[in-house]
Design a protein around this motif. Structure first.
Motif, PDB file in Angstrom:
ATOM      1  N   THR A 171       3.757  -6.019  -6.614  1.00 51.65           N
ATOM      2  CA  THR A 171       2.306  -5.854  -6.688  1.00 51.65           C
ATOM      3  C   THR A 171       1.933  -4.625  -7.498  1.00 51.65           C
ATOM      4  O   THR A 171       1.018  -4.656  -8.344  1.00 51.65           O
ATOM      5  CB  THR A 171       1.719  -5.741  -5.269  1.00 51.65           C
ATOM      6  OG1 THR A 171       2.027  -6.934  -4.544  1.00 51.65           O
ATOM      7  CG2 THR A 171       0.217  -5.545  -5.310  1.00 51.65           C
ATOM      8  N   PHE A 172       2.649  -3.527  -7.260  1.00 48.92           N
ATOM      9  CA  PHE A 172       2.357  -2.303  -8.016  1.00 48.92           C
ATOM     10  C   PHE A 172       2.694  -2.477  -9.492  1.00 48.92           C
ATOM     11  O   PHE A 172       1.967  -2.003 -10.376  1.00 48.92           O
ATOM     12  CB  PHE A 172       3.143  -1.127  -7.435  1.00 48.92           C
ATOM     13  CG  PHE A 172       2.930   0.156  -8.171  1.00 48.92           C
ATOM     14  CD1 PHE A 172       1.706   0.808  -8.138  1.00 48.92           C
ATOM     15  CD2 PHE A 172       3.951   0.715  -8.924  1.00 48.92           C
ATOM     16  CE1 PHE A 172       1.507   1.996  -8.835  1.00 48.92           C
ATOM     17  CE2 PHE A 172       3.769   1.896  -9.621  1.00 48.92           C
ATOM     18  CZ  PHE A 172       2.539   2.540  -9.570  1.00 48.92           C
ATOM     19  N   ALA A 173       3.796  -3.177  -9.790  1.00 44.97           N
ATOM     20  CA  ALA A 173       4.165  -3.411 -11.187  1.00 44.97           C
ATOM     21  C   ALA A 173       3.086  -4.218 -11.906  1.00 44.97           C
ATOM     22  O   ALA A 173       2.722  -3.917 -13.058  1.00 44.97           O
ATOM     23  CB  ALA A 173       5.506  -4.135 -11.261  1.00 44.97           C
ATOM     24  N   ALA A 174       2.556  -5.234 -11.237  1.00 46.17           N
ATOM     25  CA  ALA A 174       1.478  -6.019 -11.841  1.00 46.17           C
ATOM     26  C   ALA A 174       0.204  -5.195 -11.986  1.00 46.17           C
ATOM     27  O   ALA A 174      -0.546  -5.336 -12.957  1.00 46.17           O
ATOM     28  CB  ALA A 174       1.214  -7.268 -10.992  1.00 46.17           C
ATOM     29  N   ARG A 175      -0.027  -4.308 -11.033  1.00 43.03           N
ATOM     30  CA  ARG A 175      -1.234  -3.477 -11.073  1.00 43.03           C
ATOM     31  C   ARG A 175      -1.196  -2.485 -12.235  1.00 43.03           C
ATOM     32  O   ARG A 175      -2.222  -2.170 -12.832  1.00 43.03           O
ATOM     33  CB  ARG A 175      -1.382  -2.742  -9.744  1.00 43.03           C
ATOM     34  CG  ARG A 175      -2.724  -2.093  -9.502  1.00 43.03           C
ATOM     35  CD  ARG A 175      -2.747  -1.425  -8.130  1.00 43.03           C
ATOM     36  NE  ARG A 175      -2.619  -2.404  -7.052  1.00 43.03           N
ATOM     37  CZ  ARG A 175      -2.440  -2.063  -5.785  1.00 43.03           C
ATOM     38  NH1 ARG A 175      -2.327  -0.784  -5.440  1.00 43.03           N
ATOM     39  NH2 ARG A 175      -2.362  -3.002  -4.853  1.00 43.03           N
ATOM     40  N   ASP A 187       0.648   3.672  -2.079  1.00 42.45           N
ATOM     41  CA  ASP A 187      -0.569   2.959  -1.702  1.00 42.45           C
ATOM     42  C   ASP A 187      -0.313   1.457  -1.635  1.00 42.45           C
ATOM     43  O   ASP A 187      -0.806   0.773  -0.720  1.00 42.45           O
ATOM     44  CB  ASP A 187      -1.675   3.272  -2.713  1.00 42.45           C
ATOM     45  CG  ASP A 187      -2.991   2.606  -2.347  1.00 42.45           C
ATOM     46  OD1 ASP A 187      -3.499   2.861  -1.236  1.00 42.45           O
ATOM     47  OD2 ASP A 187      -3.514   1.821  -3.168  1.00 42.45           O
ATOM     48  N   ALA A 188       0.465   0.923  -2.580  1.00 42.07           N
ATOM     49  CA  ALA A 188       0.794  -0.503  -2.564  1.00 42.07           C
ATOM     50  C   ALA A 188       1.646  -0.858  -1.343  1.00 42.07           C
ATOM     51  O   ALA A 188       1.451  -1.910  -0.718  1.00 42.07           O
ATOM     52  CB  ALA A 188       1.521  -0.886  -3.847  1.00 42.07           C
ATOM     53  N   VAL A 189       2.585   0.009  -0.989  1.00 41.54           N
ATOM     54  CA  VAL A 189       3.430  -0.239   0.189  1.00 41.54           C
ATOM     55  C   VAL A 189       2.582  -0.254   1.460  1.00 41.54           C
ATOM     56  O   VAL A 189       2.736  -1.134   2.327  1.00 41.54           O
ATOM     57  CB  VAL A 189       4.540   0.826   0.287  1.00 41.54           C
ATOM     58  CG1 VAL A 189       5.278   0.718   1.623  1.00 41.54           C
ATOM     59  CG2 VAL A 189       5.524   0.683  -0.867  1.00 41.54           C
ATOM     60  N   ILE A 190       1.667   0.699   1.579  1.00 38.74           N
ATOM     61  CA  ILE A 190       0.817   0.762   2.773  1.00 38.74           C
ATOM     62  C   ILE A 190      -0.134  -0.425   2.816  1.00 38.74           C
ATOM     63  O   ILE A 190      -0.398  -0.995   3.893  1.00 38.74           O
ATOM     64  CB  ILE A 190       0.057   2.101   2.802  1.00 38.74           C
ATOM     65  CG1 ILE A 190       1.057   3.252   2.993  1.00 38.74           C
ATOM     66  CG2 ILE A 190      -0.981   2.116   3.920  1.00 38.74           C
ATOM     67  CD1 ILE A 190       0.440   4.628   2.873  1.00 38.74           C
ATOM     68  N   ARG A 236       7.331  -7.163  -1.486  1.00 32.57           N
ATOM     69  CA  ARG A 236       6.270  -7.627  -2.368  1.00 32.57           C
ATOM     70  C   ARG A 236       5.448  -6.475  -2.932  1.00 32.57           C
ATOM     71  O   ARG A 236       4.859  -6.587  -4.007  1.00 32.57           O
ATOM     72  CB  ARG A 236       5.353  -8.590  -1.609  1.00 32.57           C
ATOM     73  CG  ARG A 236       4.275  -9.235  -2.466  1.00 32.57           C
ATOM     74  CD  ARG A 236       3.430 -10.213  -1.686  1.00 32.57           C
ATOM     75  NE  ARG A 236       4.246 -11.323  -1.194  1.00 32.57           N
ATOM     76  CZ  ARG A 236       3.738 -12.323  -0.478  1.00 32.57           C
ATOM     77  NH1 ARG A 236       2.458 -12.328  -0.154  1.00 32.57           N
ATOM     78  NH2 ARG A 236       4.523 -13.317  -0.076  1.00 32.57           N
ATOM     79  N   SER A 237       5.424  -5.349  -2.223  1.00 35.39           N
ATOM     80  CA  SER A 237       4.609  -4.218  -2.665  1.00 35.39           C
ATOM     81  C   SER A 237       5.052  -3.689  -4.024  1.00 35.39           C
ATOM     82  O   SER A 237       4.218  -3.250  -4.831  1.00 35.39           O
ATOM     83  CB  SER A 237       4.673  -3.099  -1.627  1.00 35.39           C
ATOM     84  OG  SER A 237       6.019  -2.773  -1.319  1.00 35.39           O
ATOM     85  N   LEU A 284      12.912  10.673  -1.216  1.00 26.86           N
ATOM     86  CA  LEU A 284      12.145  10.125  -0.100  1.00 26.86           C
ATOM     87  C   LEU A 284      12.629   8.701   0.173  1.00 26.86           C
ATOM     88  O   LEU A 284      12.574   7.838  -0.705  1.00 26.86           O
ATOM     89  CB  LEU A 284      10.647  10.101  -0.436  1.00 26.86           C
ATOM     90  CG  LEU A 284      10.036  11.399  -0.987  1.00 26.86           C
ATOM     91  CD1 LEU A 284       8.691  11.110  -1.620  1.00 26.86           C
ATOM     92  CD2 LEU A 284       9.909  12.433   0.122  1.00 26.86           C
ATOM     93  N   THR A 285      13.090   8.461   1.394  1.00 28.79           N
ATOM     94  CA  THR A 285      13.568   7.123   1.773  1.00 28.79           C
ATOM     95  C   THR A 285      12.807   6.637   2.998  1.00 28.79           C
ATOM     96  O   THR A 285      12.600   7.406   3.956  1.00 28.79           O
ATOM     97  CB  THR A 285      15.076   7.138   2.092  1.00 28.79           C
ATOM     98  OG1 THR A 285      15.794   7.581   0.937  1.00 28.79           O
ATOM     99  CG2 THR A 285      15.574   5.748   2.472  1.00 28.79           C
ATOM    100  N   THR A 286      12.385   5.372   2.971  1.00 27.22           N
ATOM    101  CA  THR A 286      11.640   4.797   4.092  1.00 27.22           C
ATOM    102  C   THR A 286      12.018   3.336   4.262  1.00 27.22           C
ATOM    103  O   THR A 286      12.361   2.663   3.277  1.00 27.22           O
ATOM    104  CB  THR A 286      10.119   4.909   3.853  1.00 27.22           C
ATOM    105  OG1 THR A 286       9.410   4.412   4.996  1.00 27.22           O
ATOM    106  CG2 THR A 286       9.691   4.132   2.626  1.00 27.22           C
ATOM    107  N   PRO A 287      12.009   2.814   5.485  1.00 30.36           N
ATOM    108  CA  PRO A 287      12.243   1.370   5.668  1.00 30.36           C
ATOM    109  C   PRO A 287      11.022   0.571   5.235  1.00 30.36           C
ATOM    110  O   PRO A 287       9.875   0.991   5.456  1.00 30.36           O
ATOM    111  CB  PRO A 287      12.490   1.240   7.173  1.00 30.36           C
ATOM    112  CG  PRO A 287      11.849   2.436   7.780  1.00 30.36           C
ATOM    113  CD  PRO A 287      11.924   3.535   6.761  1.00 30.36           C
ATOM    114  N   VAL A 288      11.248  -0.565   4.610  1.00 26.54           N
ATOM    115  CA  VAL A 288      10.169  -1.459   4.180  1.00 26.54           C
ATOM    116  C   VAL A 288      10.515  -2.885   4.604  1.00 26.54           C
ATOM    117  O   VAL A 288      11.668  -3.196   4.903  1.00 26.54           O
ATOM    118  CB  VAL A 288       9.951  -1.400   2.650  1.00 26.54           C
ATOM    119  CG1 VAL A 288       9.383  -0.054   2.229  1.00 26.54           C
ATOM    120  CG2 VAL A 288      11.246  -1.697   1.907  1.00 26.54           C
ATOM    121  N   ILE A 289       9.500  -3.733   4.609  1.00 31.18           N
ATOM    122  CA  ILE A 289       9.656  -5.120   5.042  1.00 31.18           C
ATOM    123  C   ILE A 289       9.563  -6.034   3.837  1.00 31.18           C
ATOM    124  O   ILE A 289       8.692  -5.855   2.977  1.00 31.18           O
ATOM    125  CB  ILE A 289       8.588  -5.495   6.080  1.00 31.18           C
ATOM    126  CG1 ILE A 289       8.688  -4.580   7.295  1.00 31.18           C
ATOM    127  CG2 ILE A 289       8.733  -6.951   6.505  1.00 31.18           C
ATOM    128  CD1 ILE A 289       7.566  -4.766   8.281  1.00 31.18           C
TER     129      ILE A 289
END
Length: 329
Positions: A115-119, A139-142, A111-112, A75-80
């Protein structure tokens, strides 16, 4: 750089991975950040999947971004990334879901992911399985996309205040807006519109990703995971609507700014037109008495010069008085 996240003794252990070593016991998530060819091949050999190259990640065909090979789902998606800076970046983030591992492959630093790694350190159950890890990072990306939309909304509100309240109410009457101010506003609108475009592109990719995951991985998900996936779908739908609204607002502010620029330019041209009309009668009088005819009744008159000056002043003031009475000034 390769980082592994393993569950051990009810907690998550994060550690860098060295090529040649075995994966730590209990590894669920493997994160590859700007991997070399050797690192990519090593992780592929350990997990039994062929990780895509950077060029393959950039391909825009849906069949190249979302596909299944054996037991692995790609699964590949563009992220900011760096959305809160003057120069936001857009890159590709690839998820590879295998029966035992969830692999992320990226050449940017959204940053997502951090954030997920810290979560996961606070909530080890997020890495209960590869599927849980995938849903958690999605969920973190969204959530990060939602934060960026809030950032864009704040910028648009600030620009709206600068365009309307400051330009119409707080400014002294008759004072033109400086070109540098207008250019700064236009640049702000451009940055907000560009970031909104990147967000909508990311949302479109996430929407396709979640729909594909729902169709191909439904048999691998538990009831709770399916509920979480439906929640992500609803979140994406609402964020898409909000992103469309912000894009419309950015276009509206652009039109409003260009309209104000036209008004300022028209006011300047109007001033020049009024000055030209006001000086036309005095110019006519001065031209008449500047002719070099031998016989002119007022040529040797004692009060000829003061009379000509008075006529020119009066002929200049009369048009200004008329324009003011008509409300043109």
């Amino acid at each position: 750089m390769i980082t592994t996240y393993a569950r051990s003794g009810g907690r998550v252990v994060e550690q860098p991975f060295v090529i040649g070593d075995p994966l730590p016991e209990g590894t669920v998530w493997i994160d590859l950040l700007r991997p070399s060819e050797a690192e990519r091949a090593a992780v592929g050999a350990l997990t039994g999947c062929d990780l895509p190259t950077r060029e393959e990640m950039k391909e825009i065909e849906a069949s190249s971004q979302l596909y299944v090979e054996g037991e692995a789902v790609y699964l590949t998606t563009p992220v900011i990334a760096r959305a809160d800076t003057p120069h936001p970046e857009q890159g590709e983030l690839t998820f590879v879901l295998t029966p035992r591992h969830m692999i992320t492959l990226r050449y940017t630093e959204p940053r997502s992911v951090a954030t997920f790694a810290a979560r996961t350190g606070r909530q080890p159950e997020l890495l209960a399985s590869a599927e849980d890890a995938l849903l958690g990072i999605l969920d973190a990306v969204i959530d990060r996309v939602a934060d960026v939309l809030e950032l864009i909304g704040g910028r648009i509100d600030t620009l709206s205040t600068r365009i309307f309240d400051e330009s119409l109410d707080a400014r002294p009457a008759g004072r033109a807006k400086k070109p540098a101010e207008l250019q700064d506003v236009l640049r702000g609108i451009g940055r907000a519109g560009d970031l909104t475009h990147k967000v909508r592109d990311s949302l479109a990719g996430l929407d396709r990703l979640v729909a594909f995951l729902t169709s191909v991985a439904a048999g691998r998900l538990s009831k709770e995971q399916k509920v979480a996936l439906k929640t992500l779908t609803r979140d994406l739908r609402s964020l898409n609507e909000h992103a469309g609204f912000l894009a419309h607002e950015a276009n509206f502010l652009l039109d409003a700014t260009l309209g104000l620029i036209n008004i300022e330019q028209n006011n300047i041209i109007k001033i020049f037109s009024v000055v030209a009309v006001a000086f036309l009668p005095p110019t006519l009088i001065a031209s008449a008495y500047g002719m070099n005819f031998e016989f002119m009744p007022e040529l040797h008159w004692q009060y000829g010069y003061p009379m000509a000056i008075a006529l020119m002043v009066l002929s200049g003031l009369l048009p200004l008085w008329y324009f003011k009475r008509r409300g043109w000034l």
